[in-house]
Design a protein around this motif. Structure first.
Motif, PDB file in Angstrom:
ATOM      1  N   PHE A 273       6.146   1.695   7.073  1.00 17.15           N
ATOM      2  CA  PHE A 273       7.514   2.182   7.302  1.00 17.15           C
ATOM      3  C   PHE A 273       7.688   3.543   6.634  1.00 17.15           C
ATOM      4  O   PHE A 273       7.219   3.759   5.517  1.00 17.15           O
ATOM      5  CB  PHE A 273       8.519   1.170   6.729  1.00 17.15           C
ATOM      6  CG  PHE A 273       9.956   1.436   7.126  1.00 17.15           C
ATOM      7  CD1 PHE A 273      10.452   1.003   8.340  1.00 17.15           C
ATOM      8  CD2 PHE A 273      10.810   2.141   6.275  1.00 17.15           C
ATOM      9  CE1 PHE A 273      11.773   1.246   8.717  1.00 17.15           C
ATOM     10  CE2 PHE A 273      12.127   2.393   6.635  1.00 17.15           C
ATOM     11  CZ  PHE A 273      12.613   1.939   7.855  1.00 17.15           C
TER      12      PHE A 273
ATOM     13  N   ALA B  56       3.253   4.350  -1.015  1.00 15.82           N
ATOM     14  CA  ALA B  56       4.058   5.146  -1.948  1.00 15.82           C
ATOM     15  C   ALA B  56       4.505   4.285  -3.130  1.00 15.82           C
ATOM     16  O   ALA B  56       4.421   4.704  -4.290  1.00 15.82           O
ATOM     17  CB  ALA B  56       5.271   5.725  -1.224  1.00 15.82           C
ATOM     18  N   ARG B  57       4.949   3.061  -2.852  1.00 15.39           N
ATOM     19  CA  ARG B  57       5.399   2.193  -3.956  1.00 15.39           C
ATOM     20  C   ARG B  57       4.264   1.857  -4.909  1.00 15.39           C
ATOM     21  O   ARG B  57       4.443   1.808  -6.123  1.00 15.39           O
ATOM     22  CB  ARG B  57       5.998   0.911  -3.370  1.00 15.39           C
ATOM     23  CG  ARG B  57       7.343   1.187  -2.705  1.00 15.39           C
ATOM     24  CD  ARG B  57       8.242  -0.013  -2.776  1.00 15.39           C
ATOM     25  NE  ARG B  57       9.541   0.294  -2.212  1.00 15.39           N
ATOM     26  CZ  ARG B  57      10.306  -0.583  -1.592  1.00 15.39           C
ATOM     27  NH1 ARG B  57       9.900  -1.842  -1.468  1.00 15.39           N
ATOM     28  NH2 ARG B  57      11.481  -0.240  -1.124  1.00 15.39           N
ATOM     29  N   GLN B  58       3.072   1.643  -4.344  1.00 17.00           N
ATOM     30  CA  GLN B  58       1.920   1.324  -5.189  1.00 17.00           C
ATOM     31  C   GLN B  58       1.535   2.537  -6.047  1.00 17.00           C
ATOM     32  O   GLN B  58       1.158   2.390  -7.210  1.00 17.00           O
ATOM     33  CB  GLN B  58       0.732   0.889  -4.335  1.00 17.00           C
ATOM     34  CG  GLN B  58       0.940  -0.488  -3.702  1.00 17.00           C
ATOM     35  CD  GLN B  58      -0.045  -0.760  -2.580  1.00 17.00           C
ATOM     36  OE1 GLN B  58      -0.909   0.048  -2.288  1.00 17.00           O
ATOM     37  NE2 GLN B  58       0.098  -1.918  -1.928  1.00 17.00           N
TER      38      GLN B  58
ATOM     39  N   PRO C  22       4.176  -2.111   5.869  1.00 15.78           N
ATOM     40  CA  PRO C  22       3.710  -1.166   4.847  1.00 15.78           C
ATOM     41  C   PRO C  22       3.755   0.287   5.327  1.00 15.78           C
ATOM     42  O   PRO C  22       3.840   1.201   4.512  1.00 15.78           O
ATOM     43  CB  PRO C  22       2.258  -1.582   4.593  1.00 15.78           C
ATOM     44  CG  PRO C  22       2.102  -2.923   5.198  1.00 15.78           C
ATOM     45  CD  PRO C  22       3.149  -3.096   6.243  1.00 15.78           C
TER      46      PRO C  22
ATOM     47  N   PRO D 247       7.967  12.842   5.409  1.00 17.90           N
ATOM     48  CA  PRO D 247       8.941  11.745   5.476  1.00 17.90           C
ATOM     49  C   PRO D 247       8.344  10.468   6.070  1.00 17.90           C
ATOM     50  O   PRO D 247       8.824   9.374   5.798  1.00 17.90           O
ATOM     51  CB  PRO D 247      10.043  12.287   6.398  1.00 17.90           C
ATOM     52  CG  PRO D 247       9.820  13.746   6.509  1.00 17.90           C
ATOM     53  CD  PRO D 247       8.393  14.035   6.187  1.00 17.90           C
ATOM     54  N   GLY D 248       7.273  10.615   6.860  1.00 20.30           N
ATOM     55  CA  GLY D 248       6.677   9.444   7.498  1.00 20.30           C
ATOM     56  C   GLY D 248       5.582   8.789   6.671  1.00 20.30           C
ATOM     57  O   GLY D 248       4.935   7.844   7.128  1.00 20.30           O
ATOM     58  N   PHE D 249       5.370   9.252   5.434  1.00 17.21           N
ATOM     59  CA  PHE D 249       4.326   8.663   4.574  1.00 17.21           C
ATOM     60  C   PHE D 249       4.579   7.171   4.411  1.00 17.21           C
ATOM     61  O   PHE D 249       5.716   6.730   4.270  1.00 17.21           O
ATOM     62  CB  PHE D 249       4.350   9.354   3.208  1.00 17.21           C
ATOM     63  CG  PHE D 249       3.173   9.005   2.327  1.00 17.21           C
ATOM     64  CD1 PHE D 249       1.966   9.672   2.458  1.00 17.21           C
ATOM     65  CD2 PHE D 249       3.275   8.004   1.374  1.00 17.21           C
ATOM     66  CE1 PHE D 249       0.878   9.365   1.643  1.00 17.21           C
ATOM     67  CE2 PHE D 249       2.189   7.676   0.552  1.00 17.21           C
ATOM     68  CZ  PHE D 249       0.978   8.359   0.690  1.00 17.21           C
ATOM     69  N   PRO D 250       3.523   6.349   4.437  1.00 22.01           N
ATOM     70  CA  PRO D 250       3.733   4.898   4.391  1.00 22.01           C
ATOM     71  C   PRO D 250       4.382   4.412   3.089  1.00 22.01           C
ATOM     72  O   PRO D 250       3.864   4.666   2.000  1.00 22.01           O
ATOM     73  CB  PRO D 250       2.326   4.309   4.571  1.00 22.01           C
ATOM     74  CG  PRO D 250       1.372   5.445   4.471  1.00 22.01           C
ATOM     75  CD  PRO D 250       2.116   6.711   4.693  1.00 22.01           C
ATOM     76  N   LEU D 251       5.499   3.713   3.244  1.00 22.32           N
ATOM     77  CA  LEU D 251       6.273   3.220   2.108  1.00 22.32           C
ATOM     78  C   LEU D 251       5.452   2.329   1.185  1.00 22.32           C
ATOM     79  O   LEU D 251       5.545   2.434  -0.040  1.00 22.32           O
ATOM     80  CB  LEU D 251       7.496   2.440   2.645  1.00 22.32           C
ATOM     81  CG  LEU D 251       8.339   1.688   1.628  1.00 22.32           C
ATOM     82  CD1 LEU D 251       8.983   2.651   0.637  1.00 22.32           C
ATOM     83  CD2 LEU D 251       9.418   0.857   2.337  1.00 22.32           C
ATOM     84  N   GLY D 252       4.655   1.426   1.767  1.00 19.73           N
ATOM     85  CA  GLY D 252       3.887   0.478   0.955  1.00 19.73           C
ATOM     86  C   GLY D 252       2.976   1.205  -0.028  1.00 19.73           C
ATOM     87  O   GLY D 252       2.965   0.905  -1.225  1.00 19.73           O
TER      88      GLY D 252
END
Lengths: 392, 392
Positions: free
Chosen positions: A119, B124-126, A117, B117-122
């Motif tokens: 990444f 961000a998707r939520q 999560p 750019p390093g913000f957590p992908l998980g």
């Protein structure tokens, strides 16, 4: 380092590679998944992934020799070479990490990656532009990291030996300190939180670990559980000492807390410390595989309530017991699972701290913390230090 | 802490809030943007954002009192309260961070966030599922972090005073060591890299900083620039000591390297060290606002080539000069900008290391590192330690 873990991981990786391949982009100095996967320390983010049961790392010229020698990676690819290849492939004068990963994926027949999560979003979006599918493993990229092998438990035990060395140093200083007008003097100078922390951290270093953000806070300062403490320490006040050093060789943490008092405690202070120790001992008895972490936490809450220690979190300064009972410990100082409200069942192999505390400005604060390895029929303590707390 | 920076940031925040609001979710103990924004240390990830010129943090009960007292946040919101509100709003029994952020956004009239750019992908998707627009600031969330104020330069100078304390401790041990059959003895026992690092790190602690991954590597070990060194140190071999401690009070780093030799150097060793020092001095002379970092790096490369020190990176073990000339230094030990191939122009206020090195297994390695603050008309050294290197 830790071959037992590596082969366990290999099994995991093999099983899953038909679906999607784990992908990491992080520095192993600071990212526990990357350290767990590669088993060597790198200060800057690097790419690693697993495919066909093999763990592959892509390292720059600075890291490559060490990667081949020290890491648990099966294959180490030179970043410079893959950058040159990406340059040609994508006709980019300055190919970024996304182009390099896209080329690596192509050459390894990978179309889907699985990431944690955490990444980095920026890189994920660039990979998606290169038509790679990026799945987020919501429960963490390596949930198996929660369950520690005997070897890992040993590393954490070593971390706690370093914590204990820090506690011992603190106790020694407090024992040697003189009381003058209610303040503590050590080596003829006022004993401050800063000086006490310095002695603790030196003891940790000598024991093989680096301790940062060490807590040695007295009186009302300690009522803020993450306040690390500053200024003079006083006689007859409760002093919380919380030491969570990271073992330099392995990256595993220790995490232990004791509450001390130099001088003579009041009945109220004694009752506070003894109630916290009782709550901790009761909670530790309940730690075993299958036990509800929520229930263990609620047991602590109930214990405090039944002894008349009220918790209030509405106001400016919370009082009572307003943090979780514990947290997972490993290559992160706070990791899964949690021992707190709403938490699930404990699993064999998990390592958790058990650290109830009570905080009342005016009276002071007490917290006592040990570390337990969850076993099928109970738990094994991975920390050891006496509970004596009054220092004359 | 660092009010100058905070007000500079406020200006930045104000200017941009009509577009999108910066959003962070990270632990300030480990994330430099979060520490820079909030100016206080928190071990676990927390939400912070800026809107209407105000910096807002959302903290749990554990951190809230300290956040109000110690941080540079203008407003501290209690996480528990917002979780309860999100529970009602979204009819979720266990609202996640995304629901809490979505509610915060709604209440503050925010529809777009800007993240690093390093913000957590998980996460961000939520957030995207909650119909928030998440823009990635490709150049970093706070590119202004590169340009250091006088106050920040002073924090880095303090970090380098801690580095220098470590170098001094190393030199003192080497001076006191005896030579017996080519090996070094200290306090009657073999002097190892490990013992030398311990003394360095203790000196850093006494000076107010925590040094991890310290390098004290001799002979061929030092030819691997990130090898930290292990086992006995020998007489008449080059020993690289690289110390990059983090100041406990501020989170800024120092980063300095010296190369020592205990005993008597050969002409080849002397030439190696002197060539590196010459390259460094030349590079430092070129550091100023507007200078090309690429050109400075190439100057070092050319200098080494002209002196006959060849670089080869194709084989298993690279030799010569195969890393960048330097990197930015601040709340991260490696940050923007880089002094390396393809790098851009230096800007006033940037802080960079200048650390050429040469690495030849068999002969040994030399690296010398200082820290420069880029000024309009040159640079100001933020590090100071003698360049004597032969210890009798």
């Amino acid at each position: 380092m830790a071959p037992g873990i590596a082969s366990f991981l290999d099994g995991e990786v093999k099983k899953r590679s038909s679906q999607s391949c784990p992908l990491l982009f992080a520095a192993s100095d600071s990212d526990a998944d990357q350290l767990w996967f590669s088993r060597f320390f790198v200060p800057d983010p690097f790419v690693s992934f697993a495919v066909g049961g093999k763990k592959i790392g892509v390292l720059n010229a600075l890291e490559i020799a060490r990667g081949r020698k020290e890491s648990a990676l099966d294959d180490v690819l030179p970043l410079d070479e893959w950058r040159e290849r990406a340059k040609k492939q994508y006709r980019a004068s300055k190919p970024g990490m996304a182009e390099i990963i896209a080329l690596l994926a192509r050459e390894h027949g990978i179309t889907r990656f699985r990431v944690g999560p955490g990444f980095p979003l920026g890189l994920a979006r660039q990979l998606e532009k290169r038509r790679l599918v990026i799945e987020v493993a919501e429960g963490g990229l390596f949930p198996e990291r929660e369950r520690k092998s005997a070897e890992e438990a040993e590393h954490i035990r070593k971390g706690n030996r370093c914590s204990a060395a820090g506690l011992r140093a603190a106790e020694k200083v407090l024992r040697a300190a003189a009381i003058r007008n209610g303040r503590l003097l050590y080596d003829g100078k006022p004993l401050t939180s800063e000086r006490l922390k310095e002695e603790i951290e030196i003891a940790c270093l000598r024991a093989g670990a680096v301790s940062s953000h060490t807590i040695a806070a007295g009186g009302d300062q300690a009522c803020d559980p993450h306040c690390s403490g500053s200024g003079p320490l006083r006689a007859n006040e409760l002093i919380i000492v919380d030491v969570f050093p990271r073992v330099t060789a392995t990256g595993y943490y220790g995490d232990m807390t004791r509450t001390f008092l130099k001088g003579k405690p009041t009945d109220a202070q004694r009752d506070l410390v003894e109630t916290v120790r009782e709550a901790q001992a009761r909670a530790l008895k309940e730690v075993k595989a299958g036990a509800s972490a929520n229930k263990i936490h609620n047991g602590v809450v109930d214990h405090f309530n039944s002894r008349g220690y009220e918790t209030k979190t509405g106001g400016d300064v919370p009082v009572g017991f307003f943090h979780g009972t514990g947290h997972g410990l490993g290559m992160e100082v706070h990791e899964a699972p949690r021992l707190s409200k709403g938490a699930g069942k404990l699993k064999s192999g998990q390592v958790v701290t058990v650290e109830p505390g009570l905080y009342y400005p005016g009276l002071g604060a007490a917290r006592i913390e040990d570390v337990a390895w969850v076993r099928p029929d109970g738990c094994e303590l991975l920390s050891s230090y006496p509970y004596r707390w009054v220092i004359r």
